[in-house]
Design a protein around this motif. Structure first.
Motif, short mmCIF file in Angstrom:
data_model
loop_
_atom_site.label_atom_id
_atom_site.label_comp_id
_atom_site.label_asym_id
_atom_site.label_seq_id
_atom_site.Cartn_x
_atom_site.Cartn_y
_atom_site.Cartn_z
N PHE A 1 0.88 -1.13 -0.20
CA PHE A 1 0.05 0.06 -0.29
C PHE A 1 0.98 1.25 0.02
O PHE A 1 0.43 2.18 0.30
CB PHE A 1 -0.88 0.04 1.26
CG PHE A 1 -1.92 -0.99 1.12
CD1 PHE A 1 -2.99 -0.98 0.16
CD2 PHE A 1 -1.58 -2.20 1.99
CE1 PHE A 1 -3.82 -2.36 0.07
CE2 PHE A 1 -2.74 -3.19 2.05
CZ PHE A 1 -3.69 -3.27 1.04
N SER A 2 2.05 1.12 -0.59
CA SER A 2 2.70 2.40 -0.56
C SER A 2 2.58 3.18 -2.04
O SER A 2 1.90 2.38 -2.95
CB SER A 2 4.39 2.18 -0.67
OG SER A 2 4.71 1.39 -1.57
N SER A 3 3.05 4.22 -2.21
CA SER A 3 2.77 4.87 -3.49
C SER A 3 3.73 4.39 -4.43
O SER A 3 3.24 4.51 -5.86
CB SER A 3 3.22 6.37 -3.26
OG SER A 3 4.68 6.50 -2.89
N THR B 1 3.51 1.32 -5.38
CA THR B 1 2.81 -0.13 -5.92
C THR B 1 2.11 0.31 -7.35
O THR B 1 1.64 1.22 -7.38
CB THR B 1 1.82 -0.59 -4.99
OG1 THR B 1 0.67 0.70 -4.55
CG2 THR B 1 2.55 -1.23 -3.94
N MET C 1 -3.02 -2.80 -7.08
CA MET C 1 -4.06 -2.36 -6.38
C MET C 1 -5.57 -2.88 -6.78
O MET C 1 -6.45 -3.39 -5.96
CB MET C 1 -4.19 -0.82 -6.48
CG MET C 1 -5.29 -0.19 -5.60
SD MET C 1 -5.60 1.41 -5.84
CE MET C 1 -6.51 1.44 -7.31
N VAL D 1 -9.16 -1.90 2.20
CA VAL D 1 -8.28 -1.88 1.08
C VAL D 1 -8.18 -0.42 0.51
O VAL D 1 -7.02 0.18 0.49
CB VAL D 1 -8.36 -2.89 -0.04
CG1 VAL D 1 -7.35 -2.46 -1.07
CG2 VAL D 1 -8.05 -4.15 0.54
N LYS E 1 -6.51 2.12 2.97
CA LYS E 1 -5.27 2.17 3.11
C LYS E 1 -4.65 2.69 2.00
O LYS E 1 -3.51 3.43 2.13
CB LYS E 1 -4.85 0.67 3.47
CG LYS E 1 -5.18 -0.17 4.72
CD LYS E 1 -4.86 -1.40 4.94
CE LYS E 1 -5.17 -2.09 6.21
NZ LYS E 1 -4.87 -3.67 6.10
N GLU E 2 -5.11 2.55 0.89
CA GLU E 2 -4.66 3.04 -0.58
C GLU E 2 -4.80 4.47 -0.44
O GLU E 2 -3.66 5.23 -0.89
CB GLU E 2 -5.32 2.22 -1.84
CG GLU E 2 -4.51 2.61 -3.02
CD GLU E 2 -3.10 1.87 -2.96
OE1 GLU E 2 -2.10 2.63 -3.21
OE2 GLU E 2 -2.99 0.76 -2.60
N CYS E 3 -5.94 5.08 0.07
CA CYS E 3 -6.05 6.48 0.10
C CYS E 3 -4.96 7.19 1.04
O CYS E 3 -4.51 8.21 0.85
CB CYS E 3 -7.27 6.72 0.35
SG CYS E 3 -8.68 6.20 -1.15
N ALA F 1 -2.20 6.17 1.71
CA ALA F 1 -0.83 6.13 1.08
C ALA F 1 -0.86 7.26 0.17
O ALA F 1 0.27 7.91 0.00
CB ALA F 1 -0.42 4.73 0.52
N ASN G 1 -0.36 7.66 -8.79
CA ASN G 1 -1.43 8.03 -7.80
C ASN G 1 -2.56 8.40 -8.20
O ASN G 1 -3.68 8.24 -7.97
CB ASN G 1 -0.79 8.95 -6.50
CG ASN G 1 0.28 8.26 -5.77
OD1 ASN G 1 0.35 7.20 -5.44
ND2 ASN G 1 1.33 9.16 -5.27
N LYS H 1 -4.44 5.70 -9.68
CA LYS H 1 -5.18 4.91 -8.75
C LYS H 1 -6.47 5.61 -8.37
O LYS H 1 -7.45 5.00 -8.06
CB LYS H 1 -4.41 4.65 -7.37
CG LYS H 1 -3.24 3.78 -7.48
CD LYS H 1 -2.30 3.73 -6.70
CE LYS H 1 -0.91 2.68 -6.65
NZ LYS H 1 -0.15 2.57 -5.81
#
Length: 881
Positions: free
Chosen positions: A4-6, A8, A13, A29, A32-34, A36, A52, A55
């Motif tokens: 979940f780091s930027s 990825t 994702m 999920v 966590k993605e937001c 990051a 980003n 995503k």
């Protein structure tokens, strides 16, 4: 790497989100993605900014909030690289819209990109501007877009044309700037640029009348030439669809020609030949060809008159109705409904095909075809079309019977060539789908039957036959029992036999049996049983030999659990046992009503005054020659507010209007009352008119009716009780009210007294008893006849002081009432003082409702004593205590 780091990838994702088994896992999920992505935004991470944003766009499409990434779009758009700009513009179009204030910050970047040397970046800016442009952005960037309409690359010209459509929709004032560039696009050879240019010209014509005239003068010949070239062009694999060259461009050109030719005869003449060529040469075996034909037909029907071309267009629509595709048949029916307003004769040629569509298995096609048939019917073809529709009614589905029955009844009523044909068709409809017709339909049939005096015998025999066959259709049963009750003697004696009839033998006992079946049938409703009970009561006078049997049947219903039937049975039994001398007068035949009166009421435009000459006098079999009387508003509905009031003579009251007997003050002094124990008000109680009226002679109501009968005075018919079984009234009619003629309407024959500093109308004692007197004073302002001012004065005649005075009133919908506060809430005793209150009544339909029955309902409450309600009928007041 942290999943979940930027750093990825987008695919990782997406894979993680799709692997979630529940909505809660997916939300976790995404959260966590937001988180990051927010951290990367705060750190100003330039390496993964485009990733980003990609995503965020996917998360936005899943429905989660992504507003925190809007500024990232602007940063990517401001970057120099094409990949970053592409992601930035895509995010701009997806994450923002024209309502976002942030959008104003991108105007400068768009201006720079519209002037960029890279045509692909220019294309990105045009796409973004065409999707999310606001009015302010359109004004700022319109010159750049206008310049790009002459750009060397056709893709840029195409995108600039689409962007121009957005601009002129947002700012119509800019339309004149795009007229010349748009007309130059119509000369393009590239089909992509040409189709966008045609669409731009179409939208310009819609928003600007100047543009419309400009294109009519300068572009019609070029458009016709372009359409001819495309229609005659050889096979071209690049644009060919089902053997037709670029059908999309065909359709766009036809739509533009339709706009240019509408309302302009010269422009229409220029395009006649090419429209005929397209309509005759386009193949209809493919969907693309049918689409072009449909647009061509619509264009032909929209431009100025050309009879031969319109016949060709309607023939094309007739071919559509024979197509196997339901969609094509449906659009064909839709277009024929428009075409029938232009050329009804040409549409009539396809009547047989349209009738076949009524029998289609698709419900939407059935309804549309039925609506078209309804428009096709006229006096010359009503018989064959009605015959076809009735035949289809017999085999149609239950859910469709309601629509087709309503249409048939409307057509038969509107275009009936003769009353006997009307009656025959209505009997067929009622016998097949009587449960689907509205009450107005069988009401209208009864009106027609009552007016067709030479067909009474024929009708009652036909109804008796159908009734004997089936009692499932309730509306048919209602008409049958009504006719048997009215014309039962004609049924038994075969009066008025026609050559087309078959002989029928019906005894008096058979007719009574039919009415008894209707009363005892469990499937029939209360109204039908009540009508059958009334019919039996009428037959007791027509069939003396069955009088005892009829009396027994009526007595049986005195124990009915249904209050309506029980009340009627008790009333009728009382008349049969105690009042034989008035029975024949009560059960005489219904008066003949002018059909125009009923038709006007049904259409909501009932004449406010009907001449008594419109009522046809008839010789009745019970020994009473009924003269022309006041008009009856509705044979089957005494409760209607639209019924015109009978002329009220001096001192007349509501009971006189109801029963048609003379209860005038000359023969019945006001103020006398009768004890309920004396038995003199039996008939009033019998008819549920409540307590004996105060305006009444000291002799009994029975004697009054008897004397009226001897003097051949008209007596109201009892069949009106079919829809209004009870009416309560306690009437007073002050002498001062005799001169009042429809004051609230302002259009009656009121003689104003032009007295200096005096009232324009006489005062009126609205109510007076031993405890209370209420007086009304009327006035009007000059030049404002629709408004009446009423000053009500209340005087306490009792020795007690009343507190908490409250007067309330209400009026019909077409009147507006304003009540000012009362002068006090305490009413002094013994007439030592009074309370005044002002009322303002405005007639919103002044001049339209003449001599109409107008009512003003009110109530007075003093402490715990409720005095009652009053009603104003235009010539007097009636109180309900």
């Amino acid at each position: 790497m942290n999943p979940f780091s930027s750093g990825t990838r987008l695919r990782d994702m997406i894979r993680a989100i799709r692997a979630c088994k529940t909505a809660a896992e997916e939300r976790a999920v995404v959260r966590k993605e937001c988180a990051a992505i927010r951290a990367a935004i705060n750190e100003n991470d330039q390496d993964y900014r485009h990733r980003n944003l990609a995503k965020l766009m996917f998360i936005h499409m899943l429905g989660y909030p992504t507003h925190f990434g809007q500024m990232e779009c602007l940063k990517l758009i401001a970057s120099t690289g094409f990949p970053e700009k592409r992601i930035g513009y895509l995010g701009l179009m997806l994450l923002l819209d024209e309502r976002q204030e942030v959008l104003m910050l991108v105007t400068n970047s768009l201006k720079q990109d519209l002037n960029h040397s890279n045509q692909y970046i220019v294309g990105l800016a045009l796409c973004a501007l065409g999707n999310i442009s606001s009015a302010e952005m359109a004004r700022d960037l319109a010159p750049d877009v206008e310049r790009l309409l002459q750009f060397r690359d056709p893709n840029i010209r195409k995108k600039a044309a689409l962007c121009s459509i957005r601009i002129i929709k947002k700012v119509p004032d800019l339309a004149e700037n795009f007229m010349n560039p748009a007309s130059s696009l119509l000369k393009e050879k590239h089909h992509g640029v040409l189709i966008t240019g045609v669409q731009l010209c179409t939208d310009l014509c819609k928003v600007s009348s100047e543009a419309l005239e400009y294109f009519r003068e300068n572009c019609i010949e070029g458009l016709v030439k372009t359409l001819r070239d495309i229609a005659n062009s050889p096979y071209s694999p690049e644009y060919d669809i089902a053997g037709i060259t670029d059908p999309f461009l065909h359709i766009r050109l036809l739509k533009l020609l339709r706009i240019l030719g509408q309302g302009d005869a010269g422009a229409s003449d220029c395009m006649t030949d090419i429209l005929a060529q397209v309509a005759s040469r386009t193949e209809s075996n493919k969907n693309a060809g049918n689409a072009i034909l449909y647009e061509c037909v619509e264009t032909i029907m929209s431009i100025e008159d050309n009879g031969g071309l319109r016949v060709l267009a309607i023939n094309i629509l007739g071919r559509f109705l024979s197509n196997r595709d339901n969609n094509i048949r449906y659009v064909g029916l839709n277009m024929l409904m428009k075409a029938i307003m232009v050329d009804a004769k040409a549409v009539q040629r396809h009547r047989a095909t349209i009738l076949e569509c009524v029998k289609d298995s698709d419900a939407s096609i059935q309804k549309r075809a039925l609506e078209l048939v309804y428009l096709l019917v006229n006096e010359s073809n009503v018989k064959p079309l009605t015959k076809e529709l009735i035949e289809y009614l017999e085999v149609s589905d239950q859910e469709f019977k309601g629509d087709i029955t309503a249409k048939i009844c409307s057509l038969v009523e509107k275009f009936s060539p003769a009353k006997i044909w009307y009656i025959d068709q209505m009997l067929k409809v009622l016998s097949e789908a009587g449960n689907f017709v509205k009450d107005e339909v069988w009401h209208a049939l009864i009106i027609v039957i009552s007016n067709a005096s030479d067909l009474h015998g024929y009708t009652v025999r036909a109804l008796y036959r159908v009734f004997q066959a089936s009692t499932e259709q309730e509306s048919l049963v209602r008409v049958a029992v009504w006719c048997v009750g009215e014309y039962g003697d004609m049924l038994v004696n075969n009066v008025g036999m026609l050559d087309i009839e078959e002989p029928i033998t019906v005894t008096e006992s058979d007719a009574v049996d039919a009415m008894e079946v209707a009363i005892k049938c469990q499937r029939l409703g209360l109204t039908t049983k009540a009508m059958a009970l009334i019919a039996l009561f009428k037959l007791s006078s027509r069939f003396p030999s069955c009088s005892e049997r009829i009396k027994d049947i009526i007595v049986q219903n005195k124990r009915s659990l249904v209050l309506e039937l029980q009340q009627r049975s008790i009333e009728f039994s009382c008349i049969l046992q105690k009042h034989q001398n008035i029975r024949s007068a009560l059960v005489e035949r219904m008066p003949i009503l002018d059909e125009k009166t009923f038709s006007g009421k049904k259409a909501g435009s009932l004449p406010t005054a009907v001449s008594t000459s419109s009522i046809i006098p008839c010789n009745l079999p019970n020994g009473i020659g009924k003269p022309a009387a006041a008009p009856i508003g509705d044979l089957l509905d005494l409760s209607s507010d639209d019924a015109p009031p009978a002329p009220v003579s001096s001192g007349g009251d509501f009971l006189q209007d109801l029963l048609g007997v003379d209860l005038s003050p000359a023969s019945a002094p006001s103020g006398t009352s009768q004890s309920p124990k004396t038995g003199t008000d039996v008939l009033l109680d019998l008819l549920s008119i409540g307590t004996s009226p105060s305006v009444q002679s000291s002799s009994s109501a029975i004697d009054i009716l008897s004397s009226s009968h001897d003097n051949k005075a008209p007596v109201s018919n009892l069949n009106g009780l079919a829809s209004h079984s009870s009416l309560s009234a306690n009437a007073t009619s002050p002498a001062s009210s005799a001169g009042m003629m429809d004051l609230l309407d302002g259009t009656g024959a009121i003689t104003q007294k032009h007295e200096e500093n005096g009232p324009a109308y006489p005062s009126l004692v609205a109510y007076e008893s031993s405890t209370l007197r209420m007086t009304f004073n009327f006035s009007r302002q000059p030049g404002n006849p629709q408004t009446t001012f009423i000053q009500a004065t209340f005087t306490n005649l009792s020795p007690n002081v009343y507190n908490d005075f409250l007067f309330q009133a209400a009026v019909p919908k077409f009147l507006q009432l304003h009540l000012d506060p009362a002068s006090s809430n305490t009413l002094p005793a013994s007439g030592n003082g009074s309370i005044t209150q002002c009322l303002k009544v405005t007639n919103t339909q002044h001049g339209k409702k003449l001599n109409r029955l107008e009512a003003c309902w009110g109530s007075i409450t003093l402490s715990s004593n409720h005095f009652g309600n009053f009603e104003y009928f235009g010539q007097g007041y009636i109180w309900h205590v």
